[in-house]
Write a protein that holds these residues in place. Structure first.
Motif, PDB file in Angstrom:
ATOM      1  N   PRO A  61       0.887  -1.229  -0.132  1.00  0.00           N
ATOM      2  CA  PRO A  61       0.140   0.133   0.087  1.00  0.00           C
ATOM      3  C   PRO A  61       0.777   1.280  -0.080  1.00  0.00           C
ATOM      4  O   PRO A  61       1.813   1.102   0.494  1.00  0.00           O
ATOM      5  CB  PRO A  61      -0.874  -0.311   1.084  1.00  0.00           C
ATOM      6  N   ARG A  62       0.295   2.137  -0.826  1.00  0.00           N
ATOM      7  CA  ARG A  62       1.087   3.620  -0.726  1.00  0.00           C
ATOM      8  C   ARG A  62       2.449   3.514  -1.506  1.00  0.00           C
ATOM      9  O   ARG A  62       3.222   4.486  -1.417  1.00  0.00           O
ATOM     10  CB  ARG A  62       1.110   4.226   0.394  1.00  0.00           C
ATOM     11  N   GLY A  92      13.325   0.836 -23.395  1.00  0.00           N
ATOM     12  CA  GLY A  92      12.035  -0.113 -23.631  1.00  0.00           C
ATOM     13  C   GLY A  92      10.845   0.186 -23.161  1.00  0.00           C
ATOM     14  O   GLY A  92      10.384   1.605 -22.912  1.00  0.00           O
ATOM     15  N   TYR A  93       9.710  -0.638 -23.346  1.00  0.00           N
ATOM     16  CA  TYR A  93       8.703  -0.233 -22.647  1.00  0.00           C
ATOM     17  C   TYR A  93       8.583   0.134 -21.083  1.00  0.00           C
ATOM     18  O   TYR A  93       9.442  -0.500 -20.686  1.00  0.00           O
ATOM     19  CB  TYR A  93       7.594  -1.379 -22.883  1.00  0.00           C
ATOM     20  N   SER A  94       7.821   0.804 -20.618  1.00  0.00           N
ATOM     21  CA  SER A  94       7.818   1.082 -19.009  1.00  0.00           C
ATOM     22  C   SER A  94       6.159   0.792 -18.793  1.00  0.00           C
ATOM     23  O   SER A  94       5.357   1.033 -19.410  1.00  0.00           O
ATOM     24  CB  SER A  94       8.109   2.401 -18.608  1.00  0.00           C
ATOM     25  N   ARG A  95       6.044   0.670 -17.243  1.00  0.00           N
ATOM     26  CA  ARG A  95       4.681   0.464 -16.783  1.00  0.00           C
ATOM     27  C   ARG A  95       4.999   0.748 -15.503  1.00  0.00           C
ATOM     28  O   ARG A  95       6.051   0.373 -14.733  1.00  0.00           O
ATOM     29  CB  ARG A  95       4.281  -0.998 -16.927  1.00  0.00           C
ATOM     30  N   LYS A  96       3.898   1.167 -14.796  1.00  0.00           N
ATOM     31  CA  LYS A  96       3.817   1.717 -13.240  1.00  0.00           C
ATOM     32  C   LYS A  96       2.780   0.681 -12.738  1.00  0.00           C
ATOM     33  O   LYS A  96       1.693   0.744 -13.036  1.00  0.00           O
ATOM     34  CB  LYS A  96       3.605   3.017 -13.190  1.00  0.00           C
ATOM     35  N   PHE A  97       3.336  -0.107 -11.584  1.00  0.00           N
ATOM     36  CA  PHE A  97       2.245  -0.794 -10.696  1.00  0.00           C
ATOM     37  C   PHE A  97       1.823  -0.256  -9.570  1.00  0.00           C
ATOM     38  O   PHE A  97       2.876   0.125  -8.680  1.00  0.00           O
ATOM     39  CB  PHE A  97       2.640  -2.191 -10.642  1.00  0.00           C
ATOM     40  N   ASN A  98       0.673   0.158  -9.212  1.00  0.00           N
ATOM     41  CA  ASN A  98       0.071   0.457  -7.837  1.00  0.00           C
ATOM     42  C   ASN A  98       0.095  -0.379  -6.813  1.00  0.00           C
ATOM     43  O   ASN A  98       0.180  -1.572  -7.279  1.00  0.00           O
ATOM     44  CB  ASN A  98      -0.840   1.548  -8.010  1.00  0.00           C
ATOM     45  N   SER A  99      -0.106  -0.143  -5.650  1.00  0.00           N
ATOM     46  CA  SER A  99      -0.477  -1.255  -4.738  1.00  0.00           C
ATOM     47  C   SER A  99      -1.649  -2.257  -5.132  1.00  0.00           C
ATOM     48  O   SER A  99      -2.548  -1.880  -5.769  1.00  0.00           O
ATOM     49  CB  SER A  99      -1.058  -0.388  -3.452  1.00  0.00           C
ATOM     50  N   GLY A 100      -1.252  -3.458  -4.968  1.00  0.00           N
ATOM     51  CA  GLY A 100      -2.037  -4.645  -5.440  1.00  0.00           C
ATOM     52  C   GLY A 100      -1.159  -5.876  -5.607  1.00  0.00           C
ATOM     53  O   GLY A 100      -0.183  -5.929  -5.633  1.00  0.00           O
ATOM     54  N   ILE A 113      10.407  -8.209 -17.259  1.00  0.00           N
ATOM     55  CA  ILE A 113      10.956  -7.007 -16.437  1.00  0.00           C
ATOM     56  C   ILE A 113      12.675  -6.933 -16.420  1.00  0.00           C
ATOM     57  O   ILE A 113      13.403  -8.069 -16.102  1.00  0.00           O
ATOM     58  CB  ILE A 113      10.598  -7.020 -15.064  1.00  0.00           C
ATOM     59  N   SER A 114      13.238  -5.895 -16.743  1.00  0.00           N
ATOM     60  CA  SER A 114      14.671  -5.866 -16.973  1.00  0.00           C
ATOM     61  C   SER A 114      15.331  -4.633 -16.032  1.00  0.00           C
ATOM     62  O   SER A 114      16.406  -4.703 -15.942  1.00  0.00           O
ATOM     63  CB  SER A 114      15.282  -5.797 -18.418  1.00  0.00           C
ATOM     64  N   ALA A 115      14.333  -3.887 -15.476  1.00  0.00           N
ATOM     65  CA  ALA A 115      14.914  -2.733 -14.646  1.00  0.00           C
ATOM     66  C   ALA A 115      13.486  -2.479 -13.801  1.00  0.00           C
ATOM     67  O   ALA A 115      12.441  -2.606 -14.161  1.00  0.00           O
ATOM     68  CB  ALA A 115      15.359  -1.505 -15.552  1.00  0.00           C
ATOM     69  N   TYR A 116      13.704  -1.794 -12.521  1.00  0.00           N
ATOM     70  CA  TYR A 116      12.779  -1.228 -11.935  1.00  0.00           C
ATOM     71  C   TYR A 116      12.973  -0.302 -10.666  1.00  0.00           C
ATOM     72  O   TYR A 116      14.312   0.104 -10.630  1.00  0.00           O
ATOM     73  CB  TYR A 116      12.244  -2.539 -10.939  1.00  0.00           C
ATOM     74  N   TYR A 117      12.362   0.550 -10.342  1.00  0.00           N
ATOM     75  CA  TYR A 117      12.256   1.545  -9.104  1.00  0.00           C
ATOM     76  C   TYR A 117      11.045   1.619  -8.454  1.00  0.00           C
ATOM     77  O   TYR A 117      10.055   1.373  -8.960  1.00  0.00           O
ATOM     78  CB  TYR A 117      12.404   2.782  -9.866  1.00  0.00           C
ATOM     79  N   CYS A 118      11.252   1.329  -7.039  1.00  0.00           N
ATOM     80  CA  CYS A 118      10.304   1.408  -6.161  1.00  0.00           C
ATOM     81  C   CYS A 118      10.122   2.247  -5.189  1.00  0.00           C
ATOM     82  O   CYS A 118      11.284   2.717  -4.574  1.00  0.00           O
ATOM     83  CB  CYS A 118      10.215  -0.058  -5.751  1.00  0.00           C
ATOM     84  N   LYS A 119       8.987   3.039  -4.984  1.00  0.00           N
ATOM     85  CA  LYS A 119       8.922   4.227  -4.041  1.00  0.00           C
ATOM     86  C   LYS A 119       7.568   4.043  -3.302  1.00  0.00           C
ATOM     87  O   LYS A 119       6.588   3.588  -3.581  1.00  0.00           O
ATOM     88  CB  LYS A 119       9.116   5.524  -4.896  1.00  0.00           C
ATOM     89  N   CYS A 120       7.796   4.417  -2.094  1.00  0.00           N
ATOM     90  CA  CYS A 120       6.575   4.388  -1.469  1.00  0.00           C
ATOM     91  C   CYS A 120       6.480   5.912  -0.378  1.00  0.00           C
ATOM     92  O   CYS A 120       7.269   6.515  -0.446  1.00  0.00           O
ATOM     93  CB  CYS A 120       6.883   3.560   0.126  1.00  0.00           C
ATOM     94  N   ASN A 121       5.322   6.360  -0.237  1.00  0.00           N
ATOM     95  CA  ASN A 121       4.783   7.534   0.392  1.00  0.00           C
ATOM     96  C   ASN A 121       4.773   7.278   2.162  1.00  0.00           C
ATOM     97  O   ASN A 121       4.288   6.287   2.523  1.00  0.00           O
ATOM     98  CB  ASN A 121       3.550   8.127   0.010  1.00  0.00           C
TER      99      ASN A 121
END
Length: 132
Positions: free
Chosen positions: A82-83, A96-104, A124-132
């Motif tokens: 969550p968040r 390449g292609y990018s996509r954002k996944f929200n909580s779930g 998936i070959s790269a990622y960045y994860c952030k939380c509020n």
């Protein structure tokens, strides 16, 4: 004292061996701090059996433009806390292609479109994860 017949226990043992995706709110480290996301190498035609195989725990703030070879193009399901938001790219170096996944929970990345004809399963070959 009665004991259970071994064949009667078999379905219970098999059920516990199946993977099951955790609830997004349950993504916590041993010390109770939040895990941003968990990535899994396996999925299944059955939602109750997704989120199996190897597990990659992504901590808040993890910025990985070059995912380790053992994980590159091998992720099939994921859970985001969550968040939190998990941004992914289809090529190393955040290209390449990018996509954002929200909580779930995303039980099967093969159900998530990528481009005109593709999907995100094993992409998936790269990622960045952030939380509020």
């Amino acid at each position: 004292m009665a004991t259970a017949h071994p064949l009667l226990l078999l379905p219970l043992l098999l059920a516990s061996a199946w993977a099951q995706c955790p609830a997004p709110a349950d993504l916590k480290n041993a010390d109770g701090s939040k895990i941003c996301a968990q990535l899994y190498t396996d999925d299944s035609p059955y939602y109750a059996q997704c989120c199996g195989g190897n597990v990659l725990q992504v901590q808040p703030g993890n910025d990985v433009p070059y995912i380790p070879l053992s994980w590159n193009d091998k992720i099939s399901s994921l859970v985001v806390a969550p968040r939190c938001d998990l941004s992914v790219w289809s090529r190393t170096g955040k290209k390449g292609y990018s996509r954002k996944f929200n909580s779930g929970v995303v039980y099967r990345l093969q159900e998530i479109k990528k481009g005109l004809f593709g999907n995100w399963d094993n992409s998936i070959s790269a990622y960045y994860c952030k939380c509020n």
